[in-house]
Design a protein around this motif. Structure first.
Motif, PDB file in Angstrom:
ATOM      1  N   PHE A 178       0.838  -1.202   0.000  1.00  0.00           N
ATOM      2  CA  PHE A 178       0.000   0.000   0.000  1.00  0.00           C
ATOM      3  C   PHE A 178       0.879   1.261   0.000  1.00  0.00           C
ATOM      4  O   PHE A 178       0.646   2.203  -0.755  1.00  0.00           O
ATOM      5  CB  PHE A 178      -0.929  -0.013   1.221  1.00  0.00           C
ATOM      6  N   LEU A 179       1.914   1.258   0.812  1.00  0.00           N
ATOM      7  CA  LEU A 179       2.792   2.435   0.881  1.00  0.00           C
ATOM      8  C   LEU A 179       3.514   2.658  -0.446  1.00  0.00           C
ATOM      9  O   LEU A 179       3.722   3.801  -0.862  1.00  0.00           O
ATOM     10  CB  LEU A 179       3.788   2.283   2.027  1.00  0.00           C
ATOM     11  N   ALA A 180       3.891   1.563  -1.100  1.00  0.00           N
ATOM     12  CA  ALA A 180       4.564   1.697  -2.401  1.00  0.00           C
ATOM     13  C   ALA A 180       3.626   2.384  -3.399  1.00  0.00           C
ATOM     14  O   ALA A 180       4.046   3.240  -4.183  1.00  0.00           O
ATOM     15  CB  ALA A 180       4.975   0.318  -2.922  1.00  0.00           C
ATOM     16  N   TRP A 181       2.359   2.026  -3.322  1.00  0.00           N
ATOM     17  CA  TRP A 181       1.370   2.670  -4.198  1.00  0.00           C
ATOM     18  C   TRP A 181       1.186   4.132  -3.800  1.00  0.00           C
ATOM     19  O   TRP A 181       1.120   5.037  -4.641  1.00  0.00           O
ATOM     20  CB  TRP A 181       0.048   1.896  -4.103  1.00  0.00           C
ATOM     21  N   LEU A 182       1.141   4.365  -2.492  1.00  0.00           N
ATOM     22  CA  LEU A 182       0.896   5.718  -1.987  1.00  0.00           C
ATOM     23  C   LEU A 182       2.027   6.685  -2.376  1.00  0.00           C
ATOM     24  O   LEU A 182       1.798   7.888  -2.528  1.00  0.00           O
ATOM     25  CB  LEU A 182       0.763   5.664  -0.458  1.00  0.00           C
ATOM     26  N   ALA A 183       3.228   6.142  -2.525  1.00  0.00           N
ATOM     27  CA  ALA A 183       4.375   7.007  -2.829  1.00  0.00           C
ATOM     28  C   ALA A 183       4.174   7.771  -4.139  1.00  0.00           C
ATOM     29  O   ALA A 183       4.730   8.852  -4.321  1.00  0.00           O
ATOM     30  CB  ALA A 183       5.652   6.170  -2.887  1.00  0.00           C
ATOM     31  N   ASP A 184       3.391   7.212  -5.034  1.00  0.00           N
ATOM     32  CA  ASP A 184       3.127   7.902  -6.311  1.00  0.00           C
ATOM     33  C   ASP A 184       1.767   8.587  -6.327  1.00  0.00           C
ATOM     34  O   ASP A 184       1.336   9.076  -7.374  1.00  0.00           O
ATOM     35  CB  ASP A 184       3.178   6.893  -7.472  1.00  0.00           C
ATOM     36  N   PHE A 185       1.095   8.581  -5.203  1.00  0.00           N
ATOM     37  CA  PHE A 185      -0.270   9.109  -5.165  1.00  0.00           C
ATOM     38  C   PHE A 185      -0.319  10.593  -5.557  1.00  0.00           C
ATOM     39  O   PHE A 185       0.531  11.387  -5.176  1.00  0.00           O
ATOM     40  CB  PHE A 185      -0.871   8.954  -3.766  1.00  0.00           C
ATOM     41  N   GLN A 186      -1.386  10.917  -6.280  1.00  0.00           N
ATOM     42  CA  GLN A 186      -1.609  12.298  -6.700  1.00  0.00           C
ATOM     43  C   GLN A 186      -3.120  12.508  -6.749  1.00  0.00           C
ATOM     44  O   GLN A 186      -3.862  11.612  -7.165  1.00  0.00           O
ATOM     45  CB  GLN A 186      -1.008  12.465  -8.101  1.00  0.00           C
ATOM     46  N   LEU A 187      -3.587  13.656  -6.329  1.00  0.00           N
ATOM     47  CA  LEU A 187      -5.024  13.911  -6.354  1.00  0.00           C
ATOM     48  C   LEU A 187      -5.494  14.063  -7.797  1.00  0.00           C
ATOM     49  O   LEU A 187      -4.824  14.693  -8.608  1.00  0.00           O
ATOM     50  CB  LEU A 187      -5.358  15.170  -5.552  1.00  0.00           C
ATOM     51  N   PRO A 188      -6.666  13.505  -8.122  1.00  0.00           N
ATOM     52  CA  PRO A 188      -7.167  13.592  -9.500  1.00  0.00           C
ATOM     53  C   PRO A 188      -7.800  14.962  -9.768  1.00  0.00           C
ATOM     54  O   PRO A 188      -7.879  15.811  -8.881  1.00  0.00           O
ATOM     55  CB  PRO A 188      -8.221  12.490  -9.535  1.00  0.00           C
ATOM     56  N   ASP A 189      -8.247  15.161 -10.956  1.00  0.00           N
ATOM     57  CA  ASP A 189      -8.802  16.449 -11.371  1.00  0.00           C
ATOM     58  C   ASP A 189     -10.165  16.697 -10.704  1.00  0.00           C
ATOM     59  O   ASP A 189     -10.796  15.784 -10.188  1.00  0.00           O
ATOM     60  CB  ASP A 189      -8.947  16.485 -12.889  1.00  0.00           C
ATOM     61  N   TYR A 190     -10.561  17.942 -10.741  1.00  0.00           N
ATOM     62  CA  TYR A 190     -11.837  18.334 -10.134  1.00  0.00           C
ATOM     63  C   TYR A 190     -12.686  19.021 -11.193  1.00  0.00           C
ATOM     64  O   TYR A 190     -12.196  19.412 -12.250  1.00  0.00           O
ATOM     65  CB  TYR A 190     -11.597  19.294  -8.961  1.00  0.00           C
ATOM     66  N   GLU A 191     -13.994  19.170 -10.890  1.00  0.00           N
ATOM     67  CA  GLU A 191     -14.882  19.936 -11.755  1.00  0.00           C
ATOM     68  C   GLU A 191     -15.484  21.054 -10.935  1.00  0.00           C
ATOM     69  O   GLU A 191     -15.994  20.819  -9.843  1.00  0.00           O
ATOM     70  CB  GLU A 191     -15.977  19.027 -12.324  1.00  0.00           C
ATOM     71  N   LEU A 192     -15.383  22.262 -11.474  1.00  0.00           N
ATOM     72  CA  LEU A 192     -15.837  23.421 -10.705  1.00  0.00           C
ATOM     73  C   LEU A 192     -16.739  24.287 -11.571  1.00  0.00           C
ATOM     74  O   LEU A 192     -16.367  24.678 -12.675  1.00  0.00           O
ATOM     75  CB  LEU A 192     -14.620  24.235 -10.232  1.00  0.00           C
ATOM     76  N   SER A 193     -17.946  24.566 -11.070  1.00  0.00           N
ATOM     77  CA  SER A 193     -18.829  25.520 -11.753  1.00  0.00           C
ATOM     78  C   SER A 193     -19.614  26.278 -10.683  1.00  0.00           C
ATOM     79  O   SER A 193     -19.476  26.010  -9.489  1.00  0.00           O
ATOM     80  CB  SER A 193     -19.769  24.772 -12.703  1.00  0.00           C
ATOM     81  N   ARG A 194     -20.418  27.244 -11.133  1.00  0.00           N
ATOM     82  CA  ARG A 194     -21.198  28.054 -10.191  1.00  0.00           C
ATOM     83  C   ARG A 194     -22.681  27.786 -10.415  1.00  0.00           C
ATOM     84  O   ARG A 194     -23.121  27.579 -11.543  1.00  0.00           O
ATOM     85  CB  ARG A 194     -20.966  29.546 -10.465  1.00  0.00           C
ATOM     86  N   ARG A 195     -23.474  27.844  -9.355  1.00  0.00           N
ATOM     87  CA  ARG A 195     -24.912  27.658  -9.478  1.00  0.00           C
ATOM     88  C   ARG A 195     -25.598  28.256  -8.265  1.00  0.00           C
ATOM     89  O   ARG A 195     -25.291  27.889  -7.127  1.00  0.00           O
ATOM     90  CB  ARG A 195     -25.205  26.153  -9.564  1.00  0.00           C
TER      91      ARG A 195
END
Lengths: 434, 434
Positions: free
Chosen positions: A105-122
């Protein structure tokens, strides 16, 4: 030393960004525990997280600049766990257990990066969603909330002069310290910081955590904030959250699967963790329904975390259930964590003292209580009730009911369906402050 | 934010002490490697370390207040390795090797505390000695030197106003950066920071290390300072020091033992370490004698660190010896570490380029070069040649000869005895600056 550090001044003026979240460890510990379980057992599940501002009177698009919000979110996407952080995760003892995180798990976590987001207004709010694999989107919850809350604070303080700011923090410190003085008259209290997500700012949370460390000593059990736990040699605390039963319920194909979903995730949990990590969060679809359908082994778990019922009422119901199941509540643990402040902590503590073990996870009112501190009325410093919840899993809508209908999340038609299925016997509407 | 932080100001005014050394990791990495070997193989040996100021013209009792010195030394005695530091030592990779420190050694280290010291005055100098078990006294070397040197700097700057200080550091930074600019025209250079012991101050060393990291990038191999290595994700560097052959020689009971002492400690070393840690420090009793008596396996080691001969002359002798032993110098490593500055680094580099692998351990002239920086003449900012050496082992006097008679330490009669025994063929007196 020097009156004005010219190099520093020029450097500061050229700053592109003062990042709110500067480390992937600046999150709640339970996210990492859950992440390991999700990665191990549900690696292919998609789960979308969505921001929900329950304080409708506050229009976030008025208070937070969209460009600034994007820059902050983008900054966090660029973060990786540093070498030092990875080593600490691998080497530290959590809940008395070494190597709670497996090497793969830690080996996987070492490359972890947050994915993209979607942002709009409403309608004056931001629609901020994080679609993708659950193994990635789950990690957005805390930084997203911390960013929204700190950007709100910054806007609120933008026009304050140096003296007004000085008074603001002086009063906030005095206020916080008077809470410390009340708490330390009860040396058997056990309190922890759960205030990362709704904090006024990172630096203020750090100040509060250090104040508790100095002020209440052994009564301070630790912090849910992993970075602060590392940097201040405190225990990192936290277990699991509603997203586990919410996703399991959303994925259920039959009524039986739906009924069993809240217990199935506890069995999943127990494959990875034990001891003081065996804490039940019973209210995802109402505590009454949870207890009514619960298999006997649930009573063997170490404790419960009632998270949306009023603490005394919710605690009494769980104690009664333990007794009905033939268990001695004195050997069990109740973790209170919903909207606590000194008064509710002490009231609850005095009520249950001697009858059950207790622990208090103190959140928003610890790390974001500036009421009455500003030299002028500044509504932007009042905390809002904002969450970031799973909204769907593998394309199916996710729902949370809780014991308080105002805290329910999900599409209205789905909420109705869950209510019919799990029942409404526990519902008592309370004002949701934080 | 606020013009004056009143709470901070009052707190600062009430400070009892601004500690020079705030962590037991604020030391050179080789001390930890040697400590593990001493603890494993020589746990019962007593070794006294003593401070020696070779710059006799500087009277340390004039420049450093005795009470302040005691407070600083006492502060370091109160330090323990923190949980975070222990986890990092256990989990980090050093020289490409995981778990270089054995669990039983780390368990012992967790309770480590520096032993008491003896401090008196004589002829304007401090007699500062650290008697006790070698496993404890060895760890005094670096903090003792760092404290003496930083207290000297503080005295030198005590009467400087804010503008003079501003100019001082501005010039020092400019001077340091011009060195960076010279060095980075040679991308194959390999330089590391060896400047902990004689640094101007901890904060200044950190600045220099960060400047090198940004300025010369991959040419910067790392730092000998363990704390800075941890905090800045750099490699911690260093191998072994003269104290190993010095103690072994002091303990020798026969001529044969004395002759074999420098090689025996290399065999000890090889029980614990390999690869790039197999670096020979040949000059404890003169490099010529060392090479003349060396067993064949010494030529199998990765490299040599000539530490007191002029770098080109010393390097040539070692290369000639490798060739005589049938080894290809191109596969060998020379680590230069004695009194280097940009000129000597570049001169040496250009001289040996293509003939041998090289690495430069840059010390005093990296972290304590303020010559010409102060707006007025302040001699207290000039570094002094100060060391902290083993003076006896199990009650028997310890001696170092080196390739430069001015760097010899030990009782004169013992130095004479060693000179007769090992020979003087290599001696060429040089000015010792640092």
């Amino acid at each position: 030393m020097t009156k004005t550090d010219i190099a520093r001044r020029v450097y500061d003026n050229a700053w592109k960004l003062d990042p709110v979240v500067r480390s992937l460890l600046d999150t709640d510990f339970y996210k990492l525990l859950m992440l390991q379980m999700i990665w191990r057992l549900y690696p292919e599940v998609d789960a979308t997280f969505s921001l929900i501002n329950r304080t409708k009177t506050v229009l976030l698009t008025d208070e937070i600049d969209e460009q600034e919000l994007r820059e902050q979110l983008d900054y966090v996407r660029g973060l990786r766990f540093t070498k030092k952080e990875m080593i600490w995760l691998a080497g530290n003892t959590f809940y008395g257990r070494k190597q709670i995180f497996a090497p793969d798990f830690l080996a996987w976590l070492a490359d972890f990066q947050l994915p993209d987001y979607e942002l709009s207004r409403r309608h004056g709010q931001y629609e901020l969603t994080f679609p993708g694999k659950w193994t990635h989107t789950t990690m957005w919850e805390i930084p997203a909330l911390a960013i929204i809350n700190e950007l709100r604070s910054r806007t609120a303080m933008k026009d304050m002069g140096p003296f007004a700011l000085d008074v603001l923090y002086a009063r906030a410190k005095a206020k916080m310290w008077s809470k410390v003085e009340q708490l330390r008259t009860y040396p058997d209290l056990r309190i922890s910081d759960f205030g990362t997500r709704r904090r006024h700012s990172f630096l203020w949370q750090r100040w509060c955590v250090e104040a508790l460390k100095e002020g209440i000593g052994k009564s301070f059990s630790g912090t849910s904030n992993v970075l602060l736990a590392m940097d201040t040699d405190l225990e990192a605390l936290g277990t699991n959250a509603h997203e586990l039963p919410m996703v399991a319920a959303a994925l259920a194909r039959t009524d039986q699967d739906l009924r069993e979903a809240p217990y199935k995730v506890l069995q999943d949990w127990n494959q990875l963790y034990g001891g003081n990590l065996l804490i039940v969060l019973p209210d995802a679809f109402g505590t009454a329904a949870f207890l009514r359908n619960a298999p006997g082994w649930v009573a063997d778990w170490t404790g419960f975390r009632p998270d949306s019922a009023p603490p005394i009422e919710g605690g009494e119901k769980i104690i009664a259930w333990w007794q009905k199941m033939g268990r001695d509540p004195k050997e069990k643990l109740l973790i209170f964590s919903d909207g606590l402040d000194v008064e509710t902590i002490l009231q609850t503590y005095r009520h249950f003292r001697g009858r059950v073990r207790m622990s208090f996870g103190w959140g928003t009112n610890l790390t974001n209580d500036f009421a009455g501190c500003a030299p002028m009325e500044i509504s932007g410093l009042n905390p809002i009730s904002i969450v970031c919840k799973v909204s769907d899993a593998n394309g199916r809508p996710a729902v949370k009911l809780s014991d308080n209908p105002r805290k329910a999340t999900g599409e209205p038609s789905e909420v109705e369906r869950y209510l019919k299925f799990f029942g409404t016997e526990d519902f008592a509407e309370q004002v949701v402050k934080v």
